[in-house]
Write a protein that holds these residues in place. Sequence first.
Motif, short mmCIF file in Angstrom:
data_model
loop_
_atom_site.label_atom_id
_atom_site.label_comp_id
_atom_site.label_asym_id
_atom_site.label_seq_id
_atom_site.Cartn_x
_atom_site.Cartn_y
_atom_site.Cartn_z
N HIS A 193 -44.94 41.51 25.15
CA HIS A 193 -44.44 42.05 23.88
C HIS A 193 -43.03 41.57 23.58
O HIS A 193 -42.70 41.25 22.44
CB HIS A 193 -44.50 43.58 23.88
CG HIS A 193 -45.90 44.10 23.94
ND1 HIS A 193 -46.85 43.70 23.02
CD2 HIS A 193 -46.53 44.93 24.81
CE1 HIS A 193 -48.01 44.28 23.32
NE2 HIS A 193 -47.84 45.02 24.41
N ASP A 194 -42.23 41.50 24.64
CA ASP A 194 -40.84 41.07 24.43
C ASP A 194 -40.74 39.58 24.13
O ASP A 194 -39.96 39.17 23.27
CB ASP A 194 -40.00 41.41 25.66
CG ASP A 194 -39.80 42.93 25.77
OD1 ASP A 194 -39.56 43.55 24.72
OD2 ASP A 194 -39.94 43.47 26.88
N ALA A 207 -48.24 50.55 23.82
CA ALA A 207 -47.21 51.18 24.62
C ALA A 207 -47.46 50.99 26.12
O ALA A 207 -46.52 50.96 26.91
CB ALA A 207 -47.14 52.67 24.30
N TYR A 251 -45.82 45.43 16.99
CA TYR A 251 -44.83 45.64 18.05
C TYR A 251 -44.14 46.98 17.83
O TYR A 251 -44.13 47.52 16.71
CB TYR A 251 -43.82 44.49 18.12
CG TYR A 251 -42.95 44.32 16.90
CD1 TYR A 251 -43.33 43.47 15.86
CD2 TYR A 251 -41.72 44.98 16.79
CE1 TYR A 251 -42.53 43.30 14.75
CE2 TYR A 251 -40.91 44.81 15.68
CZ TYR A 251 -41.32 43.97 14.65
OH TYR A 251 -40.54 43.82 13.54
N LEU A 252 -43.59 47.49 18.91
CA LEU A 252 -42.86 48.75 18.84
C LEU A 252 -41.38 48.43 18.84
O LEU A 252 -40.90 47.73 19.74
CB LEU A 252 -43.21 49.64 20.05
CG LEU A 252 -44.66 50.12 20.14
CD1 LEU A 252 -44.89 50.78 21.51
CD2 LEU A 252 -44.97 51.10 19.02
N GLU A 253 -40.69 48.91 17.85
CA GLU A 253 -39.25 48.68 17.83
C GLU A 253 -38.59 49.54 18.92
O GLU A 253 -39.11 50.60 19.27
CB GLU A 253 -38.68 49.01 16.44
CG GLU A 253 -38.94 47.85 15.49
CD GLU A 253 -38.57 48.15 14.05
OE1 GLU A 253 -38.01 47.26 13.40
OE2 GLU A 253 -38.84 49.26 13.59
N ALA A 254 -37.45 49.02 19.41
CA ALA A 254 -36.79 49.66 20.55
C ALA A 254 -36.59 51.16 20.33
O ALA A 254 -36.84 51.97 21.24
CB ALA A 254 -35.45 48.98 20.81
N ARG A 279 -39.78 53.03 20.67
CA ARG A 279 -40.19 52.96 22.07
C ARG A 279 -39.43 54.01 22.90
O ARG A 279 -40.03 54.76 23.67
CB ARG A 279 -39.87 51.57 22.60
CG ARG A 279 -40.90 51.06 23.58
CD ARG A 279 -40.48 49.79 24.19
NE ARG A 279 -40.85 48.65 23.35
CZ ARG A 279 -40.86 47.40 23.80
NH1 ARG A 279 -40.51 47.15 25.04
NH2 ARG A 279 -41.20 46.41 23.02
N GLU A 280 -38.13 54.05 22.63
CA GLU A 280 -37.30 55.03 23.35
C GLU A 280 -37.73 56.45 23.03
O GLU A 280 -37.90 57.28 23.93
CB GLU A 280 -35.83 54.86 22.97
CG GLU A 280 -35.06 54.01 23.96
CD GLU A 280 -33.68 53.67 23.42
OE1 GLU A 280 -33.01 54.59 22.91
OE2 GLU A 280 -33.31 52.48 23.50
N ILE A 340 -41.07 55.42 26.25
CA ILE A 340 -41.62 54.25 26.93
C ILE A 340 -40.48 53.44 27.51
O ILE A 340 -39.49 53.16 26.83
CB ILE A 340 -42.41 53.35 25.94
CG1 ILE A 340 -43.49 54.16 25.25
CG2 ILE A 340 -43.02 52.17 26.69
CD1 ILE A 340 -44.01 53.50 24.01
N SER A 376 -38.69 50.14 28.59
CA SER A 376 -38.76 48.75 28.17
C SER A 376 -39.37 47.93 29.30
O SER A 376 -39.05 48.13 30.45
CB SER A 376 -37.35 48.23 27.85
OG SER A 376 -37.42 46.84 27.67
N ASN A 377 -40.26 47.04 28.95
CA ASN A 377 -40.90 46.25 30.00
C ASN A 377 -40.24 44.90 30.21
O ASN A 377 -40.84 43.97 30.70
CB ASN A 377 -42.41 46.10 29.75
CG ASN A 377 -42.68 45.53 28.35
OD1 ASN A 377 -41.71 45.29 27.60
ND2 ASN A 377 -43.93 45.35 28.01
#
Length: 252
Positions: free
Chosen positions: A4-5, A221, A237-240, A243-244, A248, A250-251
Amino acid sequence: MGLHDTLHALFLVDQQVRGLQSRLDSAAQLVRTQNAKIDQRTRQRDEIADRLKHTQATAANFENEANAAEERIEKLRQQMNTATTNKEYSAFLLEMNTLKVEKGKVEEQALEELTRADALKADLDEHEAKLTEQQRIRERAETELAERKADVSGRLEELKAERAEAAEKVPSNALAVFDRLLNMFDDDPMAPVIETDRRRLEYNCGGCYMQIPIERVNQLATQDEVVQCPSCQRMLYLEAELRESMGIKSNS
Ligand SMILES: [Zn+2]
C-alpha cells in the motif's frame, strides 16, 4: 514498505508528473489550435486574393477592349472627315455608332468588375487583419509554451526519474493494474477511502463517491494486497489520518 505504501508513493509522484505534463500539453495544444486556425484563415485569404486577381484581370480586359474601341472610333472620326462620298460617310458613321454601343457595354462591364474588385479588396484587408491578429495570438501561445517548457522541463525529468524509481518498488501485478487504470481514466488511478459514518461502518470511494463494503475496507486495513473500488475500479488507499484513527499500524 508494504504494498500500500509503495503504491501510494508511486501514486503521489505520478500525480505530480501528470500535473506538470498536462501544463505542457495544454500549452502545446493551444499552439496546435492556433496553427489550425491560421491555416484555415490563410486558405480563405489566398482564395479571396485569387478571386481579386482574377476580377482585376477581367476588369483590365474590358478596359483594354474599351480602349481599343475608342481608338477605332477616333480613327473612324478621321476617316469620316476625309470621306469623299455620302455612302462612305454613312458606312463610317454606322460602324462608329455600333462601336460606341459596344464600348459602352464593355465600360459598364469593366466598372462592374472594378466594383467587385473593390469589395474583394475590402474583404481581403479584413482577412489580412484577422490573420495578423491570429498570428499574434499564436506568438503568445508559443511564448507561453516555451516559458512553460523552461519552467517545468527540468523538474519534469526529475519527477519522471522518481516515478520510474517508485514504480520499480511496486510488484509487477499491482503495477499493471495501476497502469491499466491510469490509461482507463486518464486521471487518478487511486482514490482514498472516505469515512462517512464509523458507527454504521459506512465508507465511500474518494474517486466515484460510491459506498465501499466494509469487507474491502477491512481487507485494505489488514492485508497487503490491491483493493479496488467495486464501482469505479480505482485502487483504494487509506490516508494516514484515517489509518491512525482506525488504530491501524502503518505497515511501512
Ligand atoms: Zn470508486
